[in-house]
Design a protein around this motif. Structure first.
Motif, short mmCIF file in Angstrom:
data_model
loop_
_atom_site.label_atom_id
_atom_site.label_comp_id
_atom_site.label_asym_id
_atom_site.label_seq_id
_atom_site.Cartn_x
_atom_site.Cartn_y
_atom_site.Cartn_z
N ALA A 1 0.82 -1.22 0.00
CA ALA A 1 0.00 0.00 0.00
C ALA A 1 0.85 1.26 0.00
O ALA A 1 0.53 2.24 -0.68
N THR A 2 1.96 1.25 0.77
CA THR A 2 2.83 2.43 0.87
C THR A 2 4.28 1.98 0.74
O THR A 2 5.01 1.92 1.74
N PRO A 3 4.74 1.65 -0.47
CA PRO A 3 6.07 1.06 -0.65
C PRO A 3 7.23 1.93 -0.22
O PRO A 3 8.30 1.41 0.11
N ASP A 4 7.09 3.23 -0.21
CA ASP A 4 8.21 4.11 0.14
C ASP A 4 8.15 4.61 1.59
O ASP A 4 9.00 5.40 2.00
N TRP B 1 13.20 -4.16 -3.69
CA TRP B 1 13.36 -5.58 -3.39
C TRP B 1 12.67 -5.99 -2.09
O TRP B 1 12.80 -7.14 -1.66
N GLN B 2 11.94 -5.09 -1.48
CA GLN B 2 11.32 -5.38 -0.18
C GLN B 2 10.44 -6.62 -0.21
O GLN B 2 10.63 -7.56 0.57
N THR C 1 13.72 -8.12 7.62
CA THR C 1 14.04 -8.30 6.20
C THR C 1 13.48 -7.17 5.35
O THR C 1 14.18 -6.57 4.53
N ILE C 2 12.20 -6.86 5.57
CA ILE C 2 11.56 -5.85 4.72
C ILE C 2 12.08 -4.44 5.00
O ILE C 2 12.00 -3.56 4.14
N LEU C 3 12.63 -4.23 6.20
CA LEU C 3 13.15 -2.91 6.54
C LEU C 3 14.60 -2.70 6.10
O LEU C 3 15.04 -1.56 5.91
N LEU C 4 15.34 -3.79 5.92
CA LEU C 4 16.78 -3.67 5.65
C LEU C 4 17.16 -3.79 4.18
O LEU C 4 18.34 -3.64 3.86
N VAL C 5 16.20 -4.05 3.32
CA VAL C 5 16.54 -4.18 1.89
C VAL C 5 16.00 -2.97 1.13
O VAL C 5 15.10 -2.27 1.60
N PRO C 6 16.54 -2.68 -0.05
CA PRO C 6 16.04 -1.54 -0.85
C PRO C 6 14.56 -1.70 -1.17
O PRO C 6 14.04 -2.82 -1.26
N THR C 7 13.90 -0.57 -1.37
CA THR C 7 12.45 -0.56 -1.59
C THR C 7 12.02 -1.48 -2.72
O THR C 7 11.03 -2.21 -2.59
#
Length: 237
Positions: free
Chosen positions: A45-48, A179-180, A171-177
Motif C-alpha cells: 500500500a505504501t512502498p516508500d 526488493w522489499q 528483512t523488509i526494513l533492511l533491503v532496498p524498496t
C-alpha cells in the motif's frame, strides 16, 4: 522392562515432544506468517513509507506475541485445572472405595491383553506402588508428572512468536524498496520450510507434506495481504 512399559514411555515422550512443538515451532510459525502478511500488505500500500511499515510491524509483533502468550496461558491453565481436579477426585475415590478402584484397574489391565489372573496381580502391585498415579494414567490419560505449567507455555509462545515475527520485519526494513516484497517472500518461504521440517521431525510425521503445507499457507497469506494492500494503496492515491 516389558513391551507395555516401553510403549508407555514412548507415548509420554511423544506427548512431551508435541507440547514443546506447539509452544515453540508453531509459535514461531505463527509469528512468521502473521508479521509477513502484515508488513507485505503495508509495503504494497505504501512502498516508500518505511515509517508506516515499521510502526505496523512492531505493533503487530507486540500485539501478536502478547495475544499468543495470553491465549496459551489461558488454554493451558484451563487444561491444568481440569487435570488437577480429576486427580483430586481420583484421590478421594481411592479413600472411599478402594476395592472398586482395584477392580476397575483389573479391567483396564485386561483390556491390554492380560489374563484376569495376571491383570489382578499387576493391579495389586500397581496399587501398592501409587494407586492414584496408575489410575490417572490408565483411566484418565493423565500423567501427574507431566502437567504443563501455564506460565512456561505462555512465555514460550511469546518468545517463539517474537522470534518468528522478527524475520520478515527486519528483512523488509533492511533491503532496498524495490526488493522489499520479493526478498521478504523468499526469506519467509525458507523459514516456513525450516519450521515445517522441524515440526515433522519432532512429531515423526511426513516431512515433505509438512513443508509444503507450511509454504502453501504462507504463500496464500502473503498473496492475499499483498493484493489487499495494493488495492488500498491505489484507492488512497
Amino acid at each position: 522392562m516389558t513391551p507395555a512399559d516401553t510403549h508407555h514411555i514412548d507415548e509420554e515422550s511423544v506427548s512431551r515432544r508435541l507440547n514443546a512443538l506447539r509452544a515453540a515451532v508453531l509459535g514461531a510459525n505463527d509469528g512468521i506468517v502473521s508479521i509477513a502478511g502484515l508488513v507485505i500488505g503495508v509495503a504494497a500500500a505504501t512502498p516508500d513509507n518505511h515509517g508506516a511499515i515499521l510502526a505496523a510491524g512492531v505493533a503487530g509483533l507486540v500485539a501478536g506475541a502478547l495475544s499468543m502468550a495470553v491465549g496459551e496461558y489461558v488454554s493451558v491453565s484451563s487444561q491444568s485445572d481440569a487435570e488437577k481436579s480429576q486427580l483430586r477426585r481420583e484421590h478421594r475415590w481411592h479413600q472411599v472405595r478402594p476395592e472398586w478402584e482395584l477392580e476397575q484397574l483389573v479391567e483396564l489391565n485386561m483390556e491390554t491383553g492380560m489374563s484376569e489372573e495376571t491383570a489382578r496381580k499387576a493391579a495389586e502391585e500397581q496399587t501398592a506402588h501409587d494407586p492414584v498415579a496408575i489410575h490417572a494414567r490408565m483411566h484418565l490419560g493423565i500423567d501427574p508428572d507431566e502437567i504443563t505449567n501455564p506460565w512456561h507455555a505462555g512465555w514460550a509462545s511469546l518468545l517463539a512468536f517474537s522470534a518468528g515475527g522478527l524475520l520478515p520485519l527486519l528483512t523488509i526494513l533492511l533491503v532496498p524498496t524495490a526488493w522489499q516484497i520479493p526478498t521478504t517472500y523468499v526469506a519467509v518461504i525458507v523459514a516456513l520450510a525450516l519450521t515445517g521440517f522441524e515440526a515433522a521431525r519432532w512429531a515423526h510425521s511426513p516431512r515433505k507434506r509438512s513443508v509444503l503445507r507450511n509454504i502453501a499457507g504462507g504463500t496464500l497469506a502473503m498473496g492475499i495481504t499483498w493484493v489487499i494492500g495494493s488495492l488500498l494503496g491505489v484507492a488512497v492515491a
